[in-house]
Motif scaffolding. Sequence first.
Motif, PDB file in Angstrom:
ATOM      1  N   THR A   1       0.818  -1.210   0.000  1.00  0.00           N
ATOM      2  CA  THR A   1       0.000   0.000   0.000  1.00  0.00           C
ATOM      3  C   THR A   1       0.856   1.266   0.000  1.00  0.00           C
ATOM      4  O   THR A   1       2.055   1.189   0.257  1.00  0.00           O
ATOM      5  CB  THR A   1      -0.982  -0.001   1.195  1.00  0.00           C
ATOM      6  N   TRP A   2       0.245   2.379  -0.318  1.00  0.00           N
ATOM      7  CA  TRP A   2       0.912   3.690  -0.426  1.00  0.00           C
ATOM      8  C   TRP A   2       1.988   3.670  -1.507  1.00  0.00           C
ATOM      9  O   TRP A   2       2.952   4.425  -1.429  1.00  0.00           O
ATOM     10  CB  TRP A   2       1.559   4.124   0.893  1.00  0.00           C
TER      11      TRP A   2
ATOM     12  N   TYR B   1       6.260   9.513   5.030  1.00  0.00           N
ATOM     13  CA  TYR B   1       6.905   8.497   4.178  1.00  0.00           C
ATOM     14  C   TYR B   1       8.409   8.388   4.482  1.00  0.00           C
ATOM     15  O   TYR B   1       8.993   9.283   5.079  1.00  0.00           O
ATOM     16  CB  TYR B   1       6.655   8.744   2.693  1.00  0.00           C
TER      17      TYR B   1
HETATM   18  C1  LIG Z   1       2.391  10.007   0.271  1.00  0.00           C
HETATM   19  C2  LIG Z   1       3.015   8.742   0.729  1.00  0.00           C
HETATM   20  C3  LIG Z   1       3.788   8.019  -0.145  1.00  0.00           C
HETATM   21  C4  LIG Z   1       4.322   6.799   0.247  1.00  0.00           C
HETATM   22  N1  LIG Z   1       5.009   6.062  -0.681  1.00  0.00           N
HETATM   23  C5  LIG Z   1       5.404   4.805  -0.360  1.00  0.00           C
HETATM   24  C6  LIG Z   1       5.988   3.964  -1.355  1.00  0.00           C
HETATM   25  O1  LIG Z   1       6.165   4.352  -2.508  1.00  0.00           O
HETATM   26  N2  LIG Z   1       6.319   2.716  -1.011  1.00  0.00           N
HETATM   27  C7  LIG Z   1       6.151   2.230   0.255  1.00  0.00           C
HETATM   28  O2  LIG Z   1       6.500   1.086   0.512  1.00  0.00           O
HETATM   29  N3  LIG Z   1       5.600   2.993   1.229  1.00  0.00           N
HETATM   30  C8  LIG Z   1       5.204   4.269   0.943  1.00  0.00           C
HETATM   31  N4  LIG Z   1       4.630   5.061   1.896  1.00  0.00           N
HETATM   32  C9  LIG Z   1       4.340   4.473   3.202  1.00  0.00           C
HETATM   33  C10 LIG Z   1       5.141   5.048   4.349  1.00  0.00           C
HETATM   34  O3  LIG Z   1       6.444   4.549   4.364  1.00  0.00           O
HETATM   35  C11 LIG Z   1       4.366   4.706   5.641  1.00  0.00           C
HETATM   36  O4  LIG Z   1       3.163   5.436   5.591  1.00  0.00           O
HETATM   37  C12 LIG Z   1       5.142   5.057   6.879  1.00  0.00           C
HETATM   38  O5  LIG Z   1       6.210   4.180   7.057  1.00  0.00           O
HETATM   39  C13 LIG Z   1       4.242   5.028   8.146  1.00  0.00           C
HETATM   40  O6  LIG Z   1       3.583   3.823   8.247  1.00  0.00           O
HETATM   41  P1  LIG Z   1       1.986   3.744   8.446  1.00  0.00           P
HETATM   42  O7  LIG Z   1       1.341   4.628   7.429  1.00  0.00           O
HETATM   43  O8  LIG Z   1       1.601   2.313   8.460  1.00  0.00           O
HETATM   44  O9  LIG Z   1       1.729   4.413   9.864  1.00  0.00           O
HETATM   45  P2  LIG Z   1       1.941   3.707  11.278  1.00  0.00           P
HETATM   46  O10 LIG Z   1       3.209   2.946  11.280  1.00  0.00           O
HETATM   47  O11 LIG Z   1       0.698   2.963  11.630  1.00  0.00           O
HETATM   48  O12 LIG Z   1       2.117   4.958  12.228  1.00  0.00           O
HETATM   49  C14 LIG Z   1       1.000   5.674  12.771  1.00  0.00           C
HETATM   50  C15 LIG Z   1       1.544   6.704  13.746  1.00  0.00           C
HETATM   51  O13 LIG Z   1       2.232   6.071  14.823  1.00  0.00           O
HETATM   52  C16 LIG Z   1       3.545   6.597  14.954  1.00  0.00           C
HETATM   53  N5  LIG Z   1       4.489   5.528  15.312  1.00  0.00           N
HETATM   54  C17 LIG Z   1       4.559   4.290  14.763  1.00  0.00           C
HETATM   55  N6  LIG Z   1       5.568   3.589  15.314  1.00  0.00           N
HETATM   56  C18 LIG Z   1       6.158   4.400  16.219  1.00  0.00           C
HETATM   57  C19 LIG Z   1       7.283   4.250  17.114  1.00  0.00           C
HETATM   58  N7  LIG Z   1       7.980   3.102  17.159  1.00  0.00           N
HETATM   59  N8  LIG Z   1       7.618   5.291  17.905  1.00  0.00           N
HETATM   60  C20 LIG Z   1       6.902   6.452  17.873  1.00  0.00           C
HETATM   61  N9  LIG Z   1       5.830   6.656  17.053  1.00  0.00           N
HETATM   62  C21 LIG Z   1       5.471   5.625  16.231  1.00  0.00           C
HETATM   63  C22 LIG Z   1       3.898   7.143  13.585  1.00  0.00           C
HETATM   64  O14 LIG Z   1       4.883   8.175  13.662  1.00  0.00           O
HETATM   65  C23 LIG Z   1       2.558   7.676  13.119  1.00  0.00           C
HETATM   66  O15 LIG Z   1       2.348   8.961  13.634  1.00  0.00           O
HETATM   67  C24 LIG Z   1       4.110   6.301   1.559  1.00  0.00           C
HETATM   68  C25 LIG Z   1       3.363   7.069   2.459  1.00  0.00           C
HETATM   69  C26 LIG Z   1       2.821   8.271   2.057  1.00  0.00           C
HETATM   70  C27 LIG Z   1       1.989   9.042   3.054  1.00  0.00           C
END
Ligand SMILES: Cc1cc2nc3c(=O)[nH]c(=O)nc-3n(C[C@H](O)[C@H](O)[C@H](O)COP(=O)(O)OP(=O)(O)OC[C@H]3O[C@@H](n4cnc5c(N)ncnc54)[C@H](O)[C@@H]3O)c2cc1C
Length: 403
Positions: A160-161, A385
Amino acid sequence: MDLTFGKEELAFQQEVRDWLKENLTPEIVGELKVARNAYLPKERLIDWQKRLARKGWLCTGWPKEFGGPGFTTTQKYIFEMEMARAGAPGTSPFGPKMCAPVIMKYGSPEQKARHLPPMLNSDLIWCQGYSEPGSGSDLASLRTRAVREGDYYIINGQKTWTTLAQTADWIFCLVRTSTEGKPQEGISFLLIDMKTPGISVEPIITADGNRAGTQEVNSVFFTDVKVPVENRVGEENKGWTYAKYLLEFERGGNPYSPRLRSSFERLKRLASSMEEGEGSILADHAWREKLARMDIEISGLEMFEQEFYSKLASGQNPGPLSSMIKLRGTEVMQQVQEYCVEAAGWYSMPFPEQRAWNANVAPIGPEGVDVLAPRYFNGRKMTIYGGSSEVQRGIMSKVMLGL
Ligand SMILES: Cc1cc2nc3c(=O)[nH]c(=O)nc-3n(C[C@H](O)[C@H](O)[C@H](O)COP(=O)(O)OP(=O)(O)OC[C@H]3O[C@@H](n4cnc5c(N)ncnc54)[C@H](O)[C@@H]3O)c2cc1C
């Protein structure tokens, strides 16, 4: 630190400027002006990348042995600065800046020969298949399964993303090849042709107002996708090592400060053109202080990045310093976007009509204000990201401060 350029560096700067005059066409500039995110439509992106490739400037970070231009640190910085100043578009980072370093370090000779030249020439576009629903920050929990059957892996699951998956020819993917032991120990790194039967892409519509077709991110589904074992980079179940190495380049692959500096200059021009009372909003002491603070932040980052990139030039890995750069670079960029919207006031409408770059309709307000709000919304992604700001702080506190 002496930041004045010598004769050779000034000559290089002029070469970049001359090249930009020839190659940054009105179509490319126009398309970028109305874009709500950092990406051009596919044909325009390829046109731009091919121009850079013909000059040997698409893969600026590559060593000479793989066809890179062998820029010095200062040349790389000048190059980025001139691109930013001219308002040139970025390039797709997923192949040249992210997957390439992994193939160079861990790939087989066949993988190097097959995949690096098309990246160098912009013949193929890549995307990144790391994140999954429920596996973002906690990436090691990923569940997309790869089961070995003879000379193939059979892949089932969802990413995803995935940025620009709708445009990409290939995807590099983290897949689960074992459920034994620690989650990090059962991951492999695969290179997958997006045309393989069983792969489907669905757009994710984001708050910047992009629609299906011009979307930035996607879901990618894998149903019984057959991938040759020879497409695995390195060893089975050792993908986590390669994945982490790639992330260092994703976070620290490009300096933030040149683009920050040029966005800041645009912000200053915008602020000085917005009338308030008898002058512009810059007559307001609070505004001047905000801009001065931002100027200092960007100058600090410039110094830090120059030191960082000279370390890379001497062959060191980016390491956890890339977390520092990603954290500050993205946070300050978001601040610039926020100030732009604030400066433009009522002109920065949240959901303006999407204009074609060559539309015969004048935008409302000063040039460029119609995309400020969509870009502000789009820019919220930057601290998510490549690992969120909280995650970067976690890495820094653990690796750098030993907490
Ligand atoms: C516009 C966009 C483009 C992207 N493009 C890609 C791509 O091309 N390929 C790809 O593989 N991924 C992509 N991503 C994904 C991106 O890497 C993830 O969204 C990111 O790693 C965060 O994971 P999550 O969305 O599952 O949020 P979660 O991991 O569920 O995090 C939710 C919240 O909890 C906090 N949190 C989580 N763990 C911790 C911790 N250990 N300590 C403190 N706080 C924490 C986070 O900071 C966040 O605020 C993209 C994301 C976006 C928004």
